[in-house]
Design an enzyme around this catalytic site. Structure first.
Site, mmCIF file in Angstrom:
data_model
loop_
_atom_site.group_PDB
_atom_site.id
_atom_site.type_symbol
_atom_site.label_atom_id
_atom_site.label_comp_id
_atom_site.label_asym_id
_atom_site.label_seq_id
_atom_site.Cartn_x
_atom_site.Cartn_y
_atom_site.Cartn_z
ATOM 1 C CB CYS A 2 3.917 -13.012 -0.695
ATOM 2 S SG CYS A 2 2.087 -13.327 -0.749
ATOM 3 N NE ARG A 27 7.359 -8.284 0.596
ATOM 4 C CZ ARG A 27 7.487 -7.189 -0.096
ATOM 5 N NH1 ARG A 27 8.119 -6.492 -0.021
ATOM 6 N NH2 ARG A 27 6.664 -7.132 -1.284
ATOM 7 C CD1 TRP A 74 -0.921 -10.484 5.121
ATOM 8 C CD2 TRP A 74 -2.111 -10.091 3.150
ATOM 9 N NE1 TRP A 74 -2.130 -9.734 5.110
ATOM 10 C CE2 TRP A 74 -2.818 -9.449 4.095
ATOM 11 C CE3 TRP A 74 -2.323 -10.085 1.808
ATOM 12 C CZ2 TRP A 74 -3.940 -8.834 3.857
ATOM 13 C CZ3 TRP A 74 -3.768 -9.446 1.488
ATOM 14 C CH2 TRP A 74 -4.245 -8.629 2.575
ATOM 15 C CG ASN A 100 3.808 -10.091 -3.938
ATOM 16 O OD1 ASN A 100 2.619 -10.078 -3.320
ATOM 17 N ND2 ASN A 100 4.614 -9.111 -3.835
ATOM 18 N N GLY A 101 0.812 -11.293 -5.706
ATOM 19 C CA GLY A 101 0.204 -10.668 -6.498
ATOM 20 C C GLY A 101 -1.180 -11.423 -6.584
ATOM 21 C CD GLU A 486 0.812 6.514 12.548
ATOM 22 O OE1 GLU A 486 1.508 5.709 13.041
ATOM 23 O OE2 GLU A 486 -0.063 6.566 11.579
ATOM 24 C CE LYS A 490 2.546 3.018 13.852
ATOM 25 N NZ LYS A 490 1.321 3.182 12.676
ATOM 26 C CD GLU A 493 -0.728 -0.193 12.073
ATOM 27 O OE1 GLU A 493 -0.384 -0.146 10.798
ATOM 28 O OE2 GLU A 493 -0.011 0.621 12.764
ATOM 29 C CG HIS A 509 -20.455 18.980 15.346
ATOM 30 N ND1 HIS A 509 -21.472 20.069 14.877
ATOM 31 C CD2 HIS A 509 -19.313 19.617 15.432
ATOM 32 C CE1 HIS A 509 -20.963 21.094 14.962
ATOM 33 N NE2 HIS A 509 -19.824 21.133 15.391
ATOM 34 C CE LYS A 608 7.505 -1.682 7.481
ATOM 35 N NZ LYS A 608 7.018 -0.729 8.519
#
Length: 613
Positions: A2, A27, A74, A100-101, A486, A490, A493, A509, A608
């Site tokens: 947050c 955030r 968040w 935050n936490g 990566e 992206k 996301e 395979h 983030k």
């Protein structure tokens, strides 16, 4: 994860806190709220949704006063809703908290408080904090001591800010564990609090970072930092080189687009002052490394999460290829529980854009506990991962605001390349000729990245062709295998397309069964030592009806003859090729998200900095 902002001083806190929250919305954007002390009372405005909802609420029902605190959330405990938005008031309405936490023992604390007659007005774990503070205030303690007592009763990792209408001359804040930073900004006759630097850059560049298990009592004229036991702590004032303009979008539509294009500058900056092209030397002074220390290293473990972990996968190959020191990459959230085999001859190298990623910090703690040397590659100067390490490398990219990391992916690729060269040189295992050539290759990087970026319009055309896809497969080999991971990340996301990165050599395979006319296959096939193998993968995908999008070196007619779409990149030395091959994949994900009408900078369910487990 947050965002937290606080202000105490002579000015109206509302616009200062609100503007700070705008810079921290990356955030968390499930809900937002703000509280000030107005006419001796705490006034709170909060709502679910993005910060624009809070702005509308403040326009309709303004509040003005000082001090003030604000929060972008968040969600962890309790659904994103106005009821669960921060700040949270206590039962008396005289104390307010932002947090935050995760309060890991909140169920037990909630049961105890409920048994005492406390009524809860939210589903969050945070609310127990303000009720505990009020409980201790009722016993005769002042806000500082009530907060200290409360901090000792809650389990978990936290960033906490408290304010009381009965003691309006102070704000109390604390950092406990690895739940993200708490930064105190120093002004003239005013002071600021934030969970991240961009929130306060327009007001001050002089900051104090709280360490774990420290609290600060912040007034207009003073900042008193203490341990949670009450011992006074001598503080270091840090001067931040970033300016407020660096955290603005400027001419770009989104922060992500701006940060993709900033990679020419950010890579130039990460080389600046470290590379001597005249004599072929690399200097990373913040690592504090001597030849004796370098010779004592028997093993390196790179640890990180998400995009940083994929950078670490590239780094593993670079370090082993150049230094011949055994190196492995470990996901930080697993490493901390794996009982890793470490000793004084081991190095734990942590990579983190924010330097506050909870799992990465915990992995570093595990390395410390087992006697390993700790290094970190971090973008946020002064962050926890930088402070606790024995040596560090700053990415030097400037603030990264977009949730989907871009420039903080390419910078650590170059940082690890430089680290490997310097380490091998100190160990005496690299010839002068090879070292000079490896260093000379770095000179090419800003130019080839710039040339790749100039092909954005071509990438955008491919994005339009792929805008309706539901699934996508990314394939790579060797040093570009992590780029497949990566690239897929992206796309997931920001475009919400199911995408999977896979080692190209493993396709036969099992995963090859997925390929048909509805499955686009992105093949990363530059002219590197694995080029011929990737040609084979392209042929196999085409034979099964797949649409192939190839990332290929300019002029590669063989790839061009087989692929349906080509994302061209300039020729580049193979060890540095991931820095270039990732560029069109960043742009592709960005433009697919844009044409699908999605929120690029604030993708759903993401924030983030992952500062909670």
């Amino acid at each position: 994860m947050c965002g937290i902002v606080g202000y105490i001083g002579p000015r109206d806190a509302t616009p200062i806190v609100l503007n700070g929250l705008k810079r921290l919305e990356y955030r968390g954007y499930d809900s937002a709220g703000l509280a000030v002390i107005q006419d001796g009372k705490i006034e709170v405005r909060r709502d679910a949704g993005k910060l624009s909802r809070l702005t509308e609420l403040l326009n309709d029902s303004p509040i003005h006063g000082t001090p003030g605190v604000g929060h972008t959330r968040w969600a962890t405990h309790g659904a994103p809703s106005a009821r669960n938005a921060h700040p949270h008031l206590g039962a008396t309405g005289r104390v307010v908290v932002v947090h935050n936490g995760i309060v890991e023992n909140f169920l037990d604390l909630r049961d105890e408080l409920t048994a005492e007659g406390v009524e809860f007005n939210s589903d969050t774990d945070t609310e127990v904090i303000v009720h505990l503070v009020e409980h201790h205030l009722a016993a005769g303690l002042d806000l500082t001591e009530a907060a200290r007592r409360t901090f000792g009763e809650i389990a978990g990792a936290h960033g906490i800010v408290l304010m009381s209408a009965d003691e309006p001359d102070k704000i109390v804040c604390a950092r406990i564990g690895n739940a993200g930073g708490v930064v105190v900004g120093l002004g003239e006759g005013e002071n600021f609090i934030a969970s991240d630097i961009p929130a306060i850059l327009e007001h001050t560049r002089r900051v104090i970072f709280l360490e774990s298990h420290q609290m600060a009592v912040v007034t207009r004229s003073e900042v008193r930092v203490q341990t949670l036991d009450g011992a006074r702590v001598a503080t270091k004032v840090n001067n931040i080189a970033w300016d407020a303009a660096a955290a603005e979008k400027g001419e770009y539509r989104h922060f992500m687009q701006k940060e993709i294009h900033e990679q020419v500058r950010s890579l130039t900056e990460t080389l600046a002052g470290r590379v001597d092209f005249t004599d072929g030397n690399i200097n990373l002074p913040e690592l504090h490394m001597t030849p004796e220390m370098a010779g004592n290293i028997h093993k390196i473990i790179i640890t990180a999460c998400g995009t940083a972990a994929y950078a670490g996968m590239v780094g593993k190959l670079l370090i082993e290829s150049i230094t011949r020191i055994p190196c492995q990459m470990e996901i930080a959230s697993e490493f901390r529980y794996s009982d890793p085999i470490l000793d004084k001859h081991s190095v734990v190298l942590a990579i983190s854009q924010s330097g506050e990623t909870a799992d990465t910090l915990a992995a570093m703690e595990e390395g410390r506990r087992k006697g390993a040397l700790l290094w970190s590659i971090v973008n946020a100067v002064g962050s926890q991962a930088m402070r606790v390490a024995d040596g560090s490398i700053s990415m030097q990219t400037g603030p990264e605001i977009g949730v989907a990391s871009t420039k903080a992916f390419t910078a650590p690729l170059v940082d690890q390349y430089m680290l490997a060269i310097m380490l091998a040189h100190l160990r005496g295992t690299l010839s002068d000729k090879t070292r000079r050539q490896l260093v000379a290759d770095l000179r090419l990087i800003p130019d080839v990245v710039g040339r790749a970026l100039r092909r954005e319009a071509e990438v955008e055309k491919v994005a339009w062709a792929l805008k309706d896809v539901r699934d996508c497969l990314y394939l790579g080999r060797g040093i570009n295998m992590p780029i497949a991971y990566e690239g897929a990340l992206k796309l997931k996301e920001i475009s919400y397309v199911h995408a999977e990165g896979y080692p190209a050599g493993e396709m036969k395979h099992g995963p090859i069964a997925l390929i048909d006319e509805n499955m686009p296959v992105v093949c990363i096939a530059p002219k590197d030592p694995w080029h011929d193998k990737m040609i084979s993968q392209i042929q196999q995908a085409k034979a099964r009806g797949g649409t192939v999008i190839a990332v290929a070196t300019e002029g590669d007619e063989l790839v061009s003859s087989m692929a349906d779409h080509v994302l061209w990149v300039p020729e580049c030395p193979w060890m540095l090729s991931p820095v270039v091959t990732v560029i069109p994949l960043q742009l592709l994900a960005y433009h697919i998200a844009v044409v699908r009408g999605l929120d690029v900078d604030q993708p759903r369910n993401l924030a983030k900095s992952v500062t909670v487990e």
